[in-house]
Design a protein around this motif. Structure first.
Motif, PDB file in Angstrom:
ATOM      1  N   LEU A   8       0.805  -1.215   0.000  1.00 43.00           N
ATOM      2  CA  LEU A   8       0.000   0.000   0.000  1.00 43.00           C
ATOM      3  C   LEU A   8       0.839   1.266   0.000  1.00 43.00           C
ATOM      4  O   LEU A   8       1.860   1.334   0.675  1.00 43.00           O
ATOM      5  N   THR A  10       0.703   5.357   1.156  1.00 39.42           N
ATOM      6  CA  THR A  10       0.091   6.038   2.292  1.00 39.42           C
ATOM      7  C   THR A  10      -0.653   7.275   1.812  1.00 39.42           C
ATOM      8  O   THR A  10      -0.074   8.133   1.153  1.00 39.42           O
ATOM      9  N   LYS A  25      -8.521  -1.391   8.538  1.00 35.77           N
ATOM     10  CA  LYS A  25      -7.151  -1.922   8.532  1.00 35.77           C
ATOM     11  C   LYS A  25      -6.960  -2.797   9.764  1.00 35.77           C
ATOM     12  O   LYS A  25      -7.160  -2.352  10.893  1.00 35.77           O
ATOM     13  N   VAL A 171      -8.131   1.064   4.814  1.00 37.72           N
ATOM     14  CA  VAL A 171      -7.460   0.790   3.543  1.00 37.72           C
ATOM     15  C   VAL A 171      -8.422   1.123   2.408  1.00 37.72           C
ATOM     16  O   VAL A 171      -9.591   0.715   2.427  1.00 37.72           O
ATOM     17  N   LYS A 189      -3.358   3.263   2.351  1.00 38.07           N
ATOM     18  CA  LYS A 189      -3.717   3.142   3.765  1.00 38.07           C
ATOM     19  C   LYS A 189      -3.810   4.527   4.384  1.00 38.07           C
ATOM     20  O   LYS A 189      -3.063   5.440   4.038  1.00 38.07           O
TER      21      LYS A 189
END
Length: 286
Positions: A8, A10, A25, A171, A189
């Motif tokens: 992922l 950010t 998450k 997420v 995320k």
């Protein structure tokens, strides 16, 4: 069969977007579940075999060969939220008797969010929502398996719920994304950071690291971890310039200073031992 997982990016902040689905998450560690010819093997994201650590997951099988992507969770029954330290206790256990004891004390759940291969067919080139549909059609082999829920579009509302429950974050995944074994902006995320104000009590002599401390109930400074991330060259230069006049001693690894310099950090949470988990420097407090 190990498949290197999709990682992922950010996101800067919570967001809502109809092109995305949003999942809570899970605060655990990544797991690739591989069943080939009826034999199950479990892998971490770095291709470390952890099959024996989770017998409640590796001892059951699906009717057909399959590769799944998900997260190992140890859910706190009082909060319904996965406890990362419990997950690490399970992951680090190596002796059979300890593993057996922890299965009873800290049961693990494999929370699945993607299916990468099924009945010998590689599904990674399918859009995410097609893979989700296949995943939803599966009968899970035991109560130690679960499927992560998701909502469409409403990422900010889900993040508010994650904050209220003390969860790790959210997420975001683009609905049409294919599965690629690298970091991708199609999956992002949003971390539910916790903030704390600490004193810098010393620094490493070699690689960068500031020792952090917080006052205990009697006002005495107690160690609370090491800040390794977030400080820019300007921050470091300012700190080392001021700290020269505050040095109180040193040993092989560290130089110690009077607790005069305060800093704000963001972190995942406080550990049960009272330490900052993954602290990131954000600013000096003056």
């Amino acid at each position: 069969m190990f498949i290197s997982p999709m990682l992922l990016e950010t996101a800067a902040a919570p967001f809502s977007d109809s092109r995305y689905i949003f999942e809570p998450k899970i605060d655990g560690h990544r797991l690739i579940y591989s069943q080939q010819n009826g034999i199950v093997r479990l892998f971490t994201r770095h291709n470390n075999d952890c099959t024996r650590q989770y017998p409640e997951i590796s001892s059951v099988t699906f009717p057909h060969d399959i590769v799944l992507d998900g997260e190992i969770a140890c859910v706190d029954p009082t909060t319904g939220v996965s406890d990362f330290e419990s997950v690490m206790s399970r992951f680090q256990a190596k002796k059979a008797d300890k593993i057996a004891r922890l299965v009873a004390e800290l049961p693990a759940t494999f929370v699945v969010f993607d299916v990468l291969s099924y009945k010998g067919e590689d599904l990674r080139s399918l859009p995410l929502m097609e893979r989700k549909s296949i995943l939803a059609s599966l009968t899970l082999p035991s109560p130690s398996f679960g499927v992560v829920p998701y909502i469409e579009g409403a990422g900010e509302a889900l993040f508010e719920q994650a904050e209220a429950r003390g969860m790790e974050g959210v997420v975001a995944k683009r609905k049409e994304s294919t599965y690629v074994s690298r970091r991708s902006a199609s999956w992002q995320k949003v971390i539910n950071w916790t903030y704390a104000d600490v004193f810098i009590t010393g620094y490493r002599k070699t690689e960068f690291g500031w020792l952090a401390g917080v006052p205990n109930e009697s006002g005495k400074m107690r160690p609370s971890g090491i800040i390794e991330l977030g400080a820019t060259p300007t921050h470091k230069k300012a700190f080392y310039g001021v700290s020269k006049t505050l040095i109180t001693g040193e040993d092989r690894e560290y130089v110690y200073v009077e607790p005069r310099i305060r800093a704000r950090v963001k972190m995942r949470n406080w550990t049960k031992a009272g330490l900052l988990r993954s602290p990131v420097f954000t600013e000096f407090i003056v």
